[in-house]
Design a protein around this motif. Structure first.
Motif, PDB file in Angstrom:
ATOM      1  N   LEU A 379       0.830  -1.197   0.000  1.00 13.31           N
ATOM      2  CA  LEU A 379       0.000   0.000   0.000  1.00 13.31           C
ATOM      3  C   LEU A 379       0.867   1.250   0.000  1.00 13.31           C
ATOM      4  CD1 LEU A 379      -2.749  -1.006   2.557  1.00 13.31           C
ATOM      5  CD2 LEU A 379      -3.145  -0.415   0.179  1.00 13.31           C
ATOM      6  N   VAL A 380       0.370   2.284  -0.655  1.00 12.68           N
ATOM      7  CA  VAL A 380       1.106   3.537  -0.717  1.00 12.68           C
ATOM      8  C   VAL A 380       1.303   4.077   0.697  1.00 12.68           C
ATOM      9  CG1 VAL A 380      -0.991   4.890  -0.992  1.00 12.68           C
ATOM     10  CG2 VAL A 380       1.153   5.802  -1.818  1.00 12.68           C
ATOM     11  N   GLY A 381       2.482   4.651   0.933  1.00 12.44           N
ATOM     12  CA  GLY A 381       2.806   5.156   2.258  1.00 12.44           C
ATOM     13  C   GLY A 381       2.599   6.653   2.364  1.00 12.44           C
ATOM     14  N   GLY A 382       3.103   7.221   3.486  1.00 15.96           N
ATOM     15  CA  GLY A 382       2.923   8.644   3.736  1.00 15.96           C
ATOM     16  C   GLY A 382       4.232   9.411   3.691  1.00 15.96           C
ATOM     17  N   ASP A 383       5.167   8.991   2.835  1.00 17.65           N
ATOM     18  CA  ASP A 383       6.448   9.688   2.715  1.00 17.65           C
ATOM     19  C   ASP A 383       6.235  11.070   2.090  1.00 17.65           C
ATOM     20  OD1 ASP A 383       7.043   7.105   3.377  1.00 17.65           O
ATOM     21  OD2 ASP A 383       8.731   6.903   2.011  1.00 17.65           O
ATOM     22  N   ASP A 401       7.704  11.039   7.336  1.00 14.77           N
ATOM     23  CA  ASP A 401       7.107   9.740   7.013  1.00 14.77           C
ATOM     24  C   ASP A 401       5.935   9.504   7.972  1.00 14.77           C
ATOM     25  OD1 ASP A 401       6.450   7.222   6.237  1.00 14.77           O
ATOM     26  OD2 ASP A 401       8.384   6.297   6.685  1.00 14.77           O
ATOM     27  N   VAL A 402       4.720   9.609   7.436  1.00 15.59           N
ATOM     28  CA  VAL A 402       3.526   9.356   8.238  1.00 15.59           C
ATOM     29  C   VAL A 402       3.376   7.843   8.422  1.00 15.59           C
ATOM     30  CG1 VAL A 402       1.022   9.593   8.357  1.00 15.59           C
ATOM     31  CG2 VAL A 402       2.416  11.429   7.373  1.00 15.59           C
ATOM     32  N   MET A 403       3.099   7.428   9.639  1.00 13.35           N
ATOM     33  CA  MET A 403       2.963   6.009   9.925  1.00 13.35           C
ATOM     34  C   MET A 403       1.682   5.456   9.298  1.00 13.35           C
ATOM     35  SD  MET A 403       4.306   5.811  13.866  1.00 13.35           S
ATOM     36  CE  MET A 403       5.957   6.418  14.291  1.00 13.35           C
ATOM     37  N   GLY A 404       1.759   4.231   8.774  1.00 16.85           N
ATOM     38  CA  GLY A 404       0.616   3.602   8.139  1.00 16.85           C
ATOM     39  C   GLY A 404       0.677   3.735   6.636  1.00 16.85           C
ATOM     40  N   HIS A 405      -0.361   3.197   5.989  1.00 19.69           N
ATOM     41  CA  HIS A 405      -0.417   3.189   4.541  1.00 19.69           C
ATOM     42  C   HIS A 405      -1.841   3.475   4.091  1.00 19.69           C
ATOM     43  CE1 HIS A 405       3.160   0.737   5.468  1.00 19.69           C
ATOM     44  NE2 HIS A 405       3.632   1.176   4.319  1.00 19.69           N
ATOM     45  N   GLY A 406      -1.978   3.744   2.814  1.00 20.24           N
ATOM     46  CA  GLY A 406      -3.289   3.933   2.235  1.00 20.24           C
ATOM     47  C   GLY A 406      -3.694   5.388   2.146  1.00 20.24           C
ATOM     48  N   VAL A 407      -4.975   5.581   1.809  1.00 21.26           N
ATOM     49  CA  VAL A 407      -5.490   6.933   1.606  1.00 21.26           C
ATOM     50  C   VAL A 407      -5.355   7.768   2.863  1.00 21.26           C
ATOM     51  CG1 VAL A 407      -7.554   8.257   1.039  1.00 21.26           C
ATOM     52  CG2 VAL A 407      -7.092   6.121  -0.163  1.00 21.26           C
ATOM     53  N   GLU A 408      -5.620   7.160   4.027  1.00 20.04           N
ATOM     54  CA  GLU A 408      -5.552   7.924   5.275  1.00 20.04           C
ATOM     55  C   GLU A 408      -4.154   8.478   5.520  1.00 20.04           C
ATOM     56  OE1 GLU A 408      -6.712   4.932   4.937  1.00 20.04           O
ATOM     57  OE2 GLU A 408      -8.825   4.943   5.499  1.00 20.04           O
ATOM     58  N   ALA A 409      -3.132   7.680   5.203  1.00 20.79           N
ATOM     59  CA  ALA A 409      -1.760   8.144   5.398  1.00 20.79           C
ATOM     60  C   ALA A 409      -1.437   9.291   4.453  1.00 20.79           C
ATOM     61  CB  ALA A 409      -0.784   6.982   5.188  1.00 20.79           C
ATOM     62  N   ALA A 410      -1.919   9.203   3.215  1.00 25.32           N
ATOM     63  CA  ALA A 410      -1.664  10.277   2.252  1.00 25.32           C
ATOM     64  C   ALA A 410      -2.358  11.565   2.670  1.00 25.32           C
ATOM     65  CB  ALA A 410      -2.124   9.837   0.860  1.00 25.32           C
ATOM     66  N   VAL A 411      -3.581  11.455   3.194  1.00 24.50           N
ATOM     67  CA  VAL A 411      -4.300  12.650   3.671  1.00 24.50           C
ATOM     68  C   VAL A 411      -3.586  13.257   4.877  1.00 24.50           C
ATOM     69  CG1 VAL A 411      -6.442  13.456   4.703  1.00 24.50           C
ATOM     70  CG2 VAL A 411      -6.513  11.876   2.771  1.00 24.50           C
ATOM     71  N   ALA A 412      -3.143  12.400   5.818  1.00 25.69           N
ATOM     72  CA  ALA A 412      -2.427  12.898   6.994  1.00 25.69           C
ATOM     73  C   ALA A 412      -1.141  13.605   6.583  1.00 25.69           C
ATOM     74  CB  ALA A 412      -2.116  11.732   7.949  1.00 25.69           C
ATOM     75  N   MET A 413      -0.491  13.086   5.544  1.00 24.05           N
ATOM     76  CA  MET A 413       0.734  13.702   5.043  1.00 24.05           C
ATOM     77  C   MET A 413       0.479  15.151   4.629  1.00 24.05           C
ATOM     78  SD  MET A 413       2.763  12.700   1.563  1.00 24.05           S
ATOM     79  CE  MET A 413       1.493  13.470   0.589  1.00 24.05           C
ATOM     80  N   SER A 414      -0.658  15.392   3.964  1.00 22.59           N
ATOM     81  CA  SER A 414      -0.960  16.759   3.517  1.00 22.59           C
ATOM     82  C   SER A 414      -1.188  17.691   4.707  1.00 22.59           C
ATOM     83  CB  SER A 414      -2.201  16.739   2.622  1.00 22.59           C
ATOM     84  OG  SER A 414      -3.363  16.435   3.364  1.00 22.59           O
ATOM     85  N   HIS A 415      -1.783  17.156   5.790  1.00 25.00           N
ATOM     86  CA  HIS A 415      -1.977  17.982   6.996  1.00 25.00           C
ATOM     87  C   HIS A 415      -0.637  18.380   7.603  1.00 25.00           C
ATOM     88  CE1 HIS A 415      -6.276  17.795   7.085  1.00 25.00           C
ATOM     89  NE2 HIS A 415      -6.316  16.473   7.201  1.00 25.00           N
ATOM     90  N   TYR A 416       0.265  17.433   7.731  1.00 23.51           N
ATOM     91  CA  TYR A 416       1.580  17.724   8.304  1.00 23.51           C
ATOM     92  C   TYR A 416       2.310  18.788   7.483  1.00 23.51           C
ATOM     93  CZ  TYR A 416       1.731  14.110  11.924  1.00 23.51           C
ATOM     94  OH  TYR A 416       1.507  13.369  13.059  1.00 23.51           O
ATOM     95  N   ARG A 448      -2.598  10.005  13.250  1.00 23.04           N
ATOM     96  CA  ARG A 448      -1.471   9.395  12.537  1.00 23.04           C
ATOM     97  C   ARG A 448      -0.185  10.069  12.982  1.00 23.04           C
ATOM     98  NH1 ARG A 448      -2.318   5.049   8.602  1.00 23.04           N
ATOM     99  NH2 ARG A 448      -4.579   4.922   8.501  1.00 23.04           N
ATOM    100  N   ALA A 449       0.649   9.342  13.727  1.00 22.57           N
ATOM    101  CA  ALA A 449       1.958   9.880  14.113  1.00 22.57           C
ATOM    102  C   ALA A 449       2.865   9.917  12.898  1.00 22.57           C
ATOM    103  CB  ALA A 449       2.570   9.037  15.223  1.00 22.57           C
ATOM    104  N   ALA A 450       3.925  10.700  12.990  1.00 21.80           N
ATOM    105  CA  ALA A 450       4.847  10.831  11.864  1.00 21.80           C
ATOM    106  C   ALA A 450       6.237  11.151  12.386  1.00 21.80           C
ATOM    107  CB  ALA A 450       4.378  11.926  10.902  1.00 21.80           C
ATOM    108  N   THR A 451       7.230  10.634  11.672  1.00 20.09           N
ATOM    109  CA  THR A 451       8.608  11.050  11.935  1.00 20.09           C
ATOM    110  C   THR A 451       8.913  12.235  11.034  1.00 20.09           C
ATOM    111  OG1 THR A 451       9.571   9.589  10.246  1.00 20.09           O
ATOM    112  CG2 THR A 451       9.219   8.663  12.457  1.00 20.09           C
ATOM    113  N   ILE A 567      10.010   5.076  -0.963  1.00 15.13           N
ATOM    114  CA  ILE A 567      11.271   5.771  -0.689  1.00 15.13           C
ATOM    115  C   ILE A 567      11.141   7.219  -1.143  1.00 15.13           C
ATOM    116  CG2 ILE A 567      13.724   5.938  -1.250  1.00 15.13           C
ATOM    117  CD1 ILE A 567      13.719   2.938  -1.767  1.00 15.13           C
ATOM    118  N   ALA A 568      11.516   8.146  -0.262  1.00 19.30           N
ATOM    119  CA  ALA A 568      11.641   9.558  -0.615  1.00 19.30           C
ATOM    120  C   ALA A 568      13.062   9.996  -0.261  1.00 19.30           C
ATOM    121  CB  ALA A 568      10.611  10.399   0.133  1.00 19.30           C
TER     122      ALA A 568
END
Length: 588
Positions: A379-383, A401-416, A448-451, A567-568
């Motif tokens: 599944l697509v990640g949140g890099d 890097d947002v923890m998890g995968h899928g649409v939710e991780a991609a949406v959380a990435m945009s918030h960060y 969604r936590a993130a590093t 990978i990013a």
């Protein structure tokens, strides 16, 4: 069939003279009849020449012949389709050891071609110490044998279904699942198997101009032995295959029920299209087909077609039940694969739109980025990464890097990323940006936590300030250096935990020094300590005149081939400015 009495040349040399020819004197017919006529088991008495001297009514019924047709004749003369008794009978005459034997075949009482089975027990008869013959007791066990065979078949089917759960649906790729299904049923359950599915782009039947023809995409095709190549003429995997309204596939999908198609008399009432296809199949030795719908959550996904050839047993009612159960389980895996593929596409498009190439923060700063998605089975990640210009020629670089995968991780990435850009305008040091970002994420309810790794480069001061929220350390490559150096930045907890506690580390970073940032997909490998994986990045170098694009190409070629996650990567450096030439008198 002619039944004859054997000649004297066929008589058994073990006959005892004291017994004479016929029933032993001590076993008179009235006594034997009184004892054995009412026995429900079939009973016969044979003389020392293995000829019948007595047959009870039960054995008459089993053999389908009256007693008179037995007397004076041998087993082979009375029942020519039963084999293998003579050697056992002679063995009992010879050593006197009782024996049991299972007999199969047909008697005159057989009403069908189904095999029948009997259990026979042989005992030697003696009088005055002399061998007089044998007593044979026969019990039909056809039902028991049939039940045992059915039980073994049922056990085989249970094993088949249990194994299917392990071998089908090992990935979330639909074509792979279809191929696993076809390979699983051949040759254990069918001689040929085809899996045809509705095209994913529409999710429903695709019809030609003729409304009576159904077009499906062939996802898998498998044949036993030479058939594997021969059946490819009917449609390679990936091609579209048309089915007429009277085909088994179309009918099974219309009725949502298995359809057993016996091709013996296929020309009667069949369309020319279907009849021609069946004729071509028969030319390969194929005899019948079983089409089973692949349905999940009430929605048809396609059909599984099982074909058996001449020499294989016909499909039984139990086979149809097993095929339907197998198709039902496979359909669930196919539905998961199709739903995943749909979600994966949405998440990939969302991430691609959010992960745009950062614009250059300043003409004196060179930036290069790459994003490498993992295999389709992941599944697509949140890099994510970003570059934000700051005041006084400085610029902020972020890798997260947002923890998890899928649409939710991609949406959380945009918030960060949106929150980070908002905080970057306050011109805070990296650790304070992380502090505020952590608090804002906690208050927002984002689960969604993130590093995150932040680096602020001051091109005039020749320094890079770095702070980490649970992210892997940065790599610095100095001009002309034979090895890179990995900076051990003090790492705080991931963002979104609310713990805070971040620190800023200052690292010399003059013109030409490359700052390399990355996500864990680049280095993390199963079964290997992460510190060992990161340490390999110290081997990175950039030859004089080398570009950042070339550097990233080499990095991904070397470390990205066996990656199990997205990978990013980001590389940046301050351009080395040529010296300023001044005119005499101090003017430039």
């Amino acid at each position: 069939m002619e039944i004859r009495r054997p000649s004297t040349a066929e008589e058994n040399p073990l006959q005892a003279e004291a017994c004479g020819d016929g029933m032993p004197s001590s076993f008179d017919p009235p006594t034997v009849a009184a004892l054995l006529d009412g026995n429900p088991a079939g009973v016969a008495v044979l003389d020392a020449n293995l000829r019948y001297t007595y047959v009870n009514p039960a054995l008459e019924r089993l053999n389908g012949l009256p007693a008179g047709s037995h007397i004076g004749r041998t087993f082979s003369e009375v029942l020519p389709e039963l084999r293998g008794q003579a050697a056992v009978l002679r063995g009992v005459l010879r050593d006197g050891e009782p024996r049991e034997q299972t007999i199969s075949g047909r008697t005159w009482a057989a009403a069908s071609d189904d095999p029948r089975f009997w259990r026979a027990t042989y005992h030697r008869l003696e009088t005055g110490g002399d061998v007089c013959g044998l007593m044979v007791i026969v019990v039909e066990i056809s039902d028991v044998a049939r039940q045992r065979a059915e039980l073994e078949e049922a056990r085989g089917h249970v094993t088949l279904l249990s194994t299917a759960a392990v071998r089908i649906g090992t990935t979330l790729d639909m074509d792979t699942t279809c191929r696993e299904l076809a390979e699983f049923v051949v040759p254990s359950f069918a001689d040929v198997a085809a899996v045809d599915v509705f095209p994913p782009e529409v999710g429903h039947p695709v019809r030609r101009a003729d409304p009576g023809v159904l077009r499906l995409r062939r996802a898998a095709l498998r044949g036993r032995g030479p058939l594997d190549e021969q059946v490819q003429r009917f449609g390679h995997p990936g091609e579209y295959v048309d089915f007429a309204a009277d085909s088994a596939v179309t009918r099974c999908l219309a009725e949502n029920e298995p359809v057993l198609d016996d091709w013996e008399d296929h020309r009667r009432g069949r369309s020319a299209f279907t009849s021609e296809r069946i004729t071509a199949s028969q030319a390969l030795g194929l005899r019948e087909a079983l089409a089973v719908p692949l349905t999940a959550r009430g929605r048809p996904l396609g059909a599984l077609t099982l074909v058996r050839a001449e020499g294989s047993s016909a499909f039984s009612d139990q086979d149809v039940v097993v095929a339907r159960e197998l198709a039902g389980r496979a359909a669930v895996d196919l539905d998961h694969a199709r739903r995943y593929d749909h979600e994966h596409s949405i998440a990939r498009e969302l991430q691609g739109s959010l992960l745009s190439e950062p614009r250059g923060p300043h003409p004196h700063v060179e930036i290069a980025t790459r994003y490498l998605p993992a295999d389709r089975g992941v599944l697509v990640g949140g890099d994510w990464f970003d570059v934000v210009p700051l005041q006084d020629g400085r610029h902020l670089k972020a890798m997260g890097d947002v923890m998890g995968h899928g649409v939710e991780a991609a949406v959380a990435m945009s918030h960060y990323r949106s929150l980070l850009r908002l905080l970057a305008g306050d011109d805070l040091p990296p650790h304070q940006i992380l502090e505020q970002l952590d608090a804002m994420v906690e208050r927002s309810g984002l689960d969604r936590a993130a590093t995150c790794l932040l680096a602020v480069v001051d091109r005039f001061g020749g320094v890079c300030e770095v702070a980490s929220a649970g992210h892997l350390p940065p790599v610095f490559i100095d001009p002309g250096a034979s090895r890179a150096h990995i900076v051990p930045v003090e790492s705080g907890p991931p963002l979104g935990t609310g713990f805070g506690g971040y620190r800023t580390t200052s690292v010399p970073c003059g013109p030409g020094t490359v700052l390399f940032m990355y996500t864990d997909g680049l280095v993390e490998r199963r079964g290997e300590d992460i510190d060992v994986s990161v340490a390999r990045l110290a081997s990175l170098t950039l030859p004089p005149g080398g570009t950042l694009e070339e550097l990233l190409d080499r990095v991904l070629d070397r470390f990205g081939g066996d990656a199990e996650d997205d990978i990013a990567v980001l590389a940046s450096r301050i351009r080395e400015e040529p010296p300023v030439l001044r005119r005499p008198g101090g003017s430039a």
